[in-house]
Write an enzyme that holds these catalytic residues in place. Structure first.
Site, mmCIF file in Angstrom:
data_model
loop_
_atom_site.group_PDB
_atom_site.id
_atom_site.type_symbol
_atom_site.label_atom_id
_atom_site.label_comp_id
_atom_site.label_asym_id
_atom_site.label_seq_id
_atom_site.Cartn_x
_atom_site.Cartn_y
_atom_site.Cartn_z
ATOM 1 N N ASP A 77 0.859 -1.177 0.000
ATOM 2 C CA ASP A 77 0.000 0.000 0.000
ATOM 3 C C ASP A 77 0.898 1.231 0.000
ATOM 4 O OD1 ASP A 77 -2.053 -1.820 0.421
ATOM 5 O OD2 ASP A 77 -2.880 -0.770 2.165
ATOM 6 N N HIS B 178 4.994 -7.272 -0.125
ATOM 7 C CA HIS B 178 4.729 -8.571 -0.735
ATOM 8 C C HIS B 178 5.454 -8.710 -2.074
ATOM 9 C CE1 HIS B 178 1.177 -9.416 2.004
ATOM 10 N NE2 HIS B 178 1.418 -8.129 2.226
ATOM 11 N N SER C 93 8.088 4.700 5.342
ATOM 12 C CA SER C 93 9.123 3.906 4.681
ATOM 13 C C SER C 93 8.808 3.773 3.199
ATOM 14 C CB SER C 93 9.243 2.529 5.354
ATOM 15 O OG SER C 93 7.997 2.090 5.843
#
Length: 297
Positions: A115, A171, A258
């Protein structure tokens, strides 16, 4: 200075809510703030101290205000009950319900690994990869390998910036095998756009972890996770040389903003046109893990 991004689902231009906005601006825009940044805040010990507090049960008292301030949708969380989290970091690395982030299954589609707010660049010059308009860095400096860096000449770069409000697990963008990895120690500058405009080659200064991922459909991909202020820990949960599925978890960031960066070689993927258009206009695009961001060439 307001930070604008495009909400991909609606095409609407929105203003980002920045946690600690006034403090961030003081840090990067004032002489005293910059002095404290260079002498204290960018150092490992500072992020480590913040991390220790965020791991403690005392940090739970911040959860309600944090969730409300940043409008975090708790219905997506695997554990919707705030009282079920042992610490702020326990909440920060929360897992989501599988249906909250559906994976684009078509093997021709490259998915977002996280995201966040995305900038994309195609036909890159590896000696001048764009950080923000007017500032760039070399891929060799970022990864510490000239030969490997040069092999990505003319390819694409996909930067996903995670706001503290975002889901903070990352991911794999395709099925494949992660074959090598390395860690490069560094500083802990913020990755907020304000900081990116103030600190040259910021990604090359911060702590980062690099994985060479041999994907099934897009060839070799460089996957890079970049730490930032208060992100003292990047945790990798995958196993090297073991086949992974598209959308399978690679790891997670503990507290703080991040960034993930992916480099893909020339002629392997065609990035989605809306992402290119928005990036060319200087706007990040809000995307979610699992949604398509490009197609196989």
């Amino acid at each position: 200075m307001k930070i604008f991004f495009v909400e991909r689902k609606t095409g609407e231009l929105k203003v980002e809510t920045v946690a600690g906005d006034a403090y961030l601006r003081w840090t990067y825009d004032t002489k005293m703030g910059r002095s404290i940044l260079e002498n204290i805040m960018k150092k490992k010990f500072f992020s480590k101290m913040i991390g220790l507090y965020m791991e403690s049960p005392f940090s739970r008292r911040r959860l309600t205000s944090f969730i409300n301030e940043l409008s975090i949708d708790m219905s997506e969380a695997l554990n919707e009950n705030i009282s079920g989290y042992k610490s702020f970091n326990d909440f920060f690395i929360r897992k989501l319900k599988p249906e909250a982030r559906p994976i684009a299954k078509d093997e021709e589609i490259l998915i977002s690994p996280a995201d966040g707010r995305v900038l994309v660049y195609d036909n890159i010059n590896v000696c001048k990869v764009v950080q923000v308009k007017g500032l760039d860095y070399s891929l060799e400096e970022l990864i510490g390998d000239k030969e490997l860096a040069n092999s990505y000449e003319g390819g694409v770069c996909i930067i996903t910036r995670l706001n503290p409000s975002d889901y903070h697990r990352f991911h794999f963008p395709d099925g494949g095998i992660p074959i090598t990895s390395k860690r490069i120690e560094g500083s802990y500058y913020s990755v907020n756009p304000l900081a990116l405009k103030k600190v040259a080659a910021l990604y090359c200064k911060n702590k980062r972890e690099i994985t060479i991922f041999q994907s099934n459909n897009f060839g070799e991909i460089l996957m890079i996770e970049v730490g930032a202020t208060c992100v003292g820990t990047i945790v990798q949960t995958y196993k090297k040389d073991k086949q992974v599925l598209k959308g399978e978890e690679k790891g997670f960031f503990k507290f703080g903003g991040s960034t993930t960066i992916m480099f893909i070689k020339k002629d392997k993927v065609k990035l989605d046109s809306d992402l290119i258009k928005n990036s060319d206009e200087g706007y990040e695009t809000k995307v979610y893990m699992g949604e398509g961001i490009g197609k196989r060439n």
